[in-house]
Design a protein around this motif. Structure first.
Motif, short mmCIF file in Angstrom:
data_model
loop_
_atom_site.label_atom_id
_atom_site.label_comp_id
_atom_site.label_asym_id
_atom_site.label_seq_id
_atom_site.Cartn_x
_atom_site.Cartn_y
_atom_site.Cartn_z
N MET A 73 60.03 1.94 -5.55
CA MET A 73 59.48 2.62 -6.72
C MET A 73 57.99 2.84 -6.50
O MET A 73 57.28 1.92 -6.13
N THR A 74 57.58 4.07 -6.77
CA THR A 74 56.18 4.39 -6.48
C THR A 74 55.41 4.92 -7.68
O THR A 74 54.20 5.00 -7.62
N ALA B 270 52.87 -4.97 -9.59
CA ALA B 270 53.82 -5.82 -8.88
C ALA B 270 54.66 -5.00 -7.90
O ALA B 270 55.07 -5.49 -6.86
N MET B 271 54.87 -3.73 -8.23
CA MET B 271 55.64 -2.84 -7.37
C MET B 271 54.75 -2.00 -6.46
O MET B 271 55.25 -1.14 -5.74
N GLN B 272 53.44 -2.20 -6.56
CA GLN B 272 52.46 -1.40 -5.82
C GLN B 272 52.67 0.09 -6.09
O GLN B 272 52.67 0.92 -5.19
N ALA B 273 52.85 0.40 -7.38
CA ALA B 273 53.15 1.76 -7.80
C ALA B 273 51.94 2.41 -8.47
O ALA B 273 51.07 1.74 -9.01
N GLU B 274 51.96 3.72 -8.47
CA GLU B 274 50.96 4.53 -9.17
C GLU B 274 51.28 4.49 -10.66
O GLU B 274 52.44 4.41 -11.05
N VAL B 275 50.24 4.57 -11.50
CA VAL B 275 50.41 4.50 -12.95
C VAL B 275 49.91 5.79 -13.60
O VAL B 275 48.83 6.29 -13.26
N CYS B 276 50.68 6.31 -14.54
CA CYS B 276 50.24 7.43 -15.37
C CYS B 276 50.46 7.06 -16.83
O CYS B 276 51.58 6.75 -17.23
N LEU B 277 49.38 7.06 -17.59
CA LEU B 277 49.45 6.82 -19.04
C LEU B 277 49.63 8.17 -19.73
O LEU B 277 48.90 9.12 -19.41
N VAL B 278 50.57 8.25 -20.66
CA VAL B 278 50.76 9.50 -21.40
C VAL B 278 50.71 9.23 -22.90
O VAL B 278 51.04 8.14 -23.37
#
Length: 151
Positions: free
Chosen positions: A1-2, A27-35
């Protein structure tokens, strides 16, 4: 999951939702997008005939009103991103029905998981406003991380 999409509203529980969603993403080393969804901004721009002495919102310029709603939403999301202390957090302002806008953008963004809070509404609130997490759950094929907020 990215990619993790975190949906926030103006409820005080947004801080908890942002923090928990961000923790999951890290924890997943994923990119975050707040909407944030400006729920059908045109609703606020309607000129009403006076009802019981109430003439409606001051909508001298509905385009300015819509732009102000978007500006406030942008400031809210930037503040949330700053609170998380992560310079790589992305933000996006959406418009329309909350669930539909989140579902559409989750596909466009290619989110691997959607994070959303579940507010405790009365039966009448749920009947009138709908239940965004339930609608998203019903219509998405993406994993959904629902954070109960008790608010």
């Amino acid at each position: 999951m990215t990619k993790v999409l975190i949906a926030l509203d103006y409820n005080p529980s947004a801080q908890l939702i942002a923090e928990k969603g961000h923790q999951l993403a890290k924890a997943m080393q994923a990119e975050v997008c707040l909407v944030h969804v400006v729920a059908d901004a045109s609703y606020y721009a309607v000129d009403y005939s006076p009802i019981m002495g109430f003439g409606g919102f001051n909508t001298a310029n509905s385009i300015e009103l819509i732009e102000e709603l978007k500006k406030q939403a942008g400031e809210f999301l930037l503040s949330a991103a700053k609170h998380l202390g992560d310079a790589h957090v992305k933000t996006m302002i959406l418009e329309g029905d909350s669930a539909d806008a989140i579902l559409t953008y989750a596909d466009e963004y290619n989110a691997d998981i959607i994070v959303i809070g579940s507010h405790s509404h009365s039966g009448l609130d749920t009947l009138l406003l709908g239940n965004v997490p339930a609608k998203i759950l019903k219509h998405t094929k993406k994993p959904l991380f629902i954070i109960p907020t008790g608010q």
